[in-house]
Design a protein around this motif. Structure first.
Motif, PDB file in Angstrom:
ATOM      1  N   LYS A 120       3.547  -7.503   4.450  1.00  0.00           N
ATOM      2  CA  LYS A 120       2.779  -6.321   4.032  1.00  0.00           C
ATOM      3  C   LYS A 120       3.712  -5.125   4.105  1.00  0.00           C
ATOM      4  O   LYS A 120       4.357  -4.884   5.126  1.00  0.00           O
ATOM      5  N   VAL A 121       3.815  -4.385   2.998  1.00  0.00           N
ATOM      6  CA  VAL A 121       4.669  -3.198   2.955  1.00  0.00           C
ATOM      7  C   VAL A 121       3.765  -1.977   2.875  1.00  0.00           C
ATOM      8  O   VAL A 121       2.919  -1.886   1.977  1.00  0.00           O
ATOM      9  N   ASP A 124       0.863  -1.194   0.000  1.00  0.00           N
ATOM     10  CA  ASP A 124       0.000   0.000   0.000  1.00  0.00           C
ATOM     11  C   ASP A 124       0.889   1.231   0.000  1.00  0.00           C
ATOM     12  O   ASP A 124       1.812   1.319   0.818  1.00  0.00           O
ATOM     13  N   ILE A 125       0.621   2.158  -0.898  1.00  0.00           N
ATOM     14  CA  ILE A 125       1.324   3.447  -0.887  1.00  0.00           C
ATOM     15  C   ILE A 125       0.277   4.506  -0.539  1.00  0.00           C
ATOM     16  O   ILE A 125      -0.716   4.665  -1.260  1.00  0.00           O
ATOM     17  N   VAL A 126       0.513   5.168   0.580  1.00  0.00           N
ATOM     18  CA  VAL A 126      -0.483   6.095   1.120  1.00  0.00           C
ATOM     19  C   VAL A 126       0.104   7.495   1.233  1.00  0.00           C
ATOM     20  O   VAL A 126       1.216   7.664   1.731  1.00  0.00           O
ATOM     21  N   VAL A 175      -2.621   5.864  -2.831  1.00  0.00           N
ATOM     22  CA  VAL A 175      -2.101   6.094  -4.184  1.00  0.00           C
ATOM     23  C   VAL A 175      -2.071   4.790  -4.975  1.00  0.00           C
ATOM     24  O   VAL A 175      -2.355   4.759  -6.169  1.00  0.00           O
ATOM     25  N   LEU A 176      -1.728   3.695  -4.299  1.00  0.00           N
ATOM     26  CA  LEU A 176      -1.580   2.421  -5.009  1.00  0.00           C
ATOM     27  C   LEU A 176      -1.710   1.275  -4.009  1.00  0.00           C
ATOM     28  O   LEU A 176      -1.204   1.365  -2.891  1.00  0.00           O
ATOM     29  N   SER A 177      -2.412   0.237  -4.407  1.00  0.00           N
ATOM     30  CA  SER A 177      -2.535  -0.947  -3.580  1.00  0.00           C
ATOM     31  C   SER A 177      -2.380  -2.136  -4.518  1.00  0.00           C
ATOM     32  O   SER A 177      -3.107  -2.235  -5.511  1.00  0.00           O
ATOM     33  N   ASP A 178      -1.427  -3.009  -4.244  1.00  0.00           N
ATOM     34  CA  ASP A 178      -1.130  -4.044  -5.231  1.00  0.00           C
ATOM     35  C   ASP A 178      -0.424  -5.216  -4.552  1.00  0.00           C
ATOM     36  O   ASP A 178      -0.036  -5.131  -3.385  1.00  0.00           O
ATOM     37  N   GLU A 179      -0.277  -6.297  -5.296  1.00  0.00           N
ATOM     38  CA  GLU A 179       0.543  -7.419  -4.838  1.00  0.00           C
ATOM     39  C   GLU A 179       1.763  -7.471  -5.731  1.00  0.00           C
ATOM     40  O   GLU A 179       1.628  -7.414  -6.965  1.00  0.00           O
ATOM     41  N   SER A 207       9.613  12.234   0.731  1.00  0.00           N
ATOM     42  CA  SER A 207      10.068  11.623   1.987  1.00  0.00           C
ATOM     43  C   SER A 207       8.922  11.098   2.847  1.00  0.00           C
ATOM     44  O   SER A 207       7.792  11.567   2.756  1.00  0.00           O
ATOM     45  N   GLY A 208       9.221  10.102   3.662  1.00  0.00           N
ATOM     46  CA  GLY A 208       8.209   9.492   4.524  1.00  0.00           C
ATOM     47  C   GLY A 208       8.754   8.244   5.192  1.00  0.00           C
ATOM     48  O   GLY A 208       9.934   8.190   5.547  1.00  0.00           O
ATOM     49  N   TYR A 209       7.877   7.247   5.313  1.00  0.00           N
ATOM     50  CA  TYR A 209       8.235   6.025   6.039  1.00  0.00           C
ATOM     51  C   TYR A 209       7.841   4.772   5.260  1.00  0.00           C
ATOM     52  O   TYR A 209       6.873   4.800   4.492  1.00  0.00           O
ATOM     53  N   ALA A 210       8.593   3.703   5.520  1.00  0.00           N
ATOM     54  CA  ALA A 210       8.221   2.388   4.996  1.00  0.00           C
ATOM     55  C   ALA A 210       8.111   1.441   6.179  1.00  0.00           C
ATOM     56  O   ALA A 210       9.001   1.426   7.041  1.00  0.00           O
TER      57      ALA A 210
END
Ligand code: ATP
Length: 136
Positions: free
Chosen positions: A75-76, A8-10, A16-20, A66-69
């Motif tokens: 799950k990323v 998940d990219i939030v 923004v994007l949710s995928d496998e 910039s941000g966090y992972a």
């Protein structure tokens, strides 16, 4: 262990994007790092740059600021100020942001320029232009 990662990219205003995906390569503040299924739990800060997603269909490239992972149980979660898939990047807008930042940085002697802010804006624009060139 799962065979794939859930990603998940939030950003502050949207998912923004949710995928496998099979693999994520991220621009960590202390260097690029890769995540494969089975990765240990991880919390890392991200620099402005490019996230590369490997899928069976090929690679996808995503600009991230910039941000966090966070990595937990295959799950990323990428939590960033802004993110755009390469095909969604407005190249003219990034080019305009680059020119604006370069112009500000050429006038640092006049004292009213926030140099650090202009440098970060330039970095975002340059990375957006680079990621936009990688439309799959
Ligand atoms: P600008 O000066 O053009 O606004 P910026 O680097 O200051 O650029 P951000 O603060 O990073 O912009 O992003 C603000 C919002 O606009 C976010 O939702 C981001 O995804 C979007 N955005 C910024 N630049 C672009 C671009 N070139 N293409 C697509 N979306 C963009």
């Amino acid at each position: 262990m799962a065979e794939r990662l859930k990603l998940d990219i939030v950003s502050p205003d949207k998912l923004v994007l949710s995928d496998e995906v099979d693999e994520v390569v991220a621009p960590g503040s202390e260097g690029e790092f890769g995540v494969l299924p089975g990765h240990l739990a991880l919390l890392a800060t991200l620099d402005i740059g490019e996230l590369t997603l490997r899928k069976s269909s090929g690679f996808e490239h995503v600009f991230v600021s910039s941000g966090y992972a966070e990595v937990l149980n295959d799950k990323v979660t990428i939590l960033v100020e802004s993110a755009e898939n390469s095909r969604d990047i407005d190249v003219n807008r990034a080019q305009a942001a680059k020119s604006r930042a370069e112009d500000r940085l050429s006038r640092t002697h006049d004292g009213s320029i926030d140099v650090a802010r202009a440098e970060v804006a330039l970095k975002r624009a340059l990375h957006r232009l680079e990621v936009a060139r990688k439309v799959h």
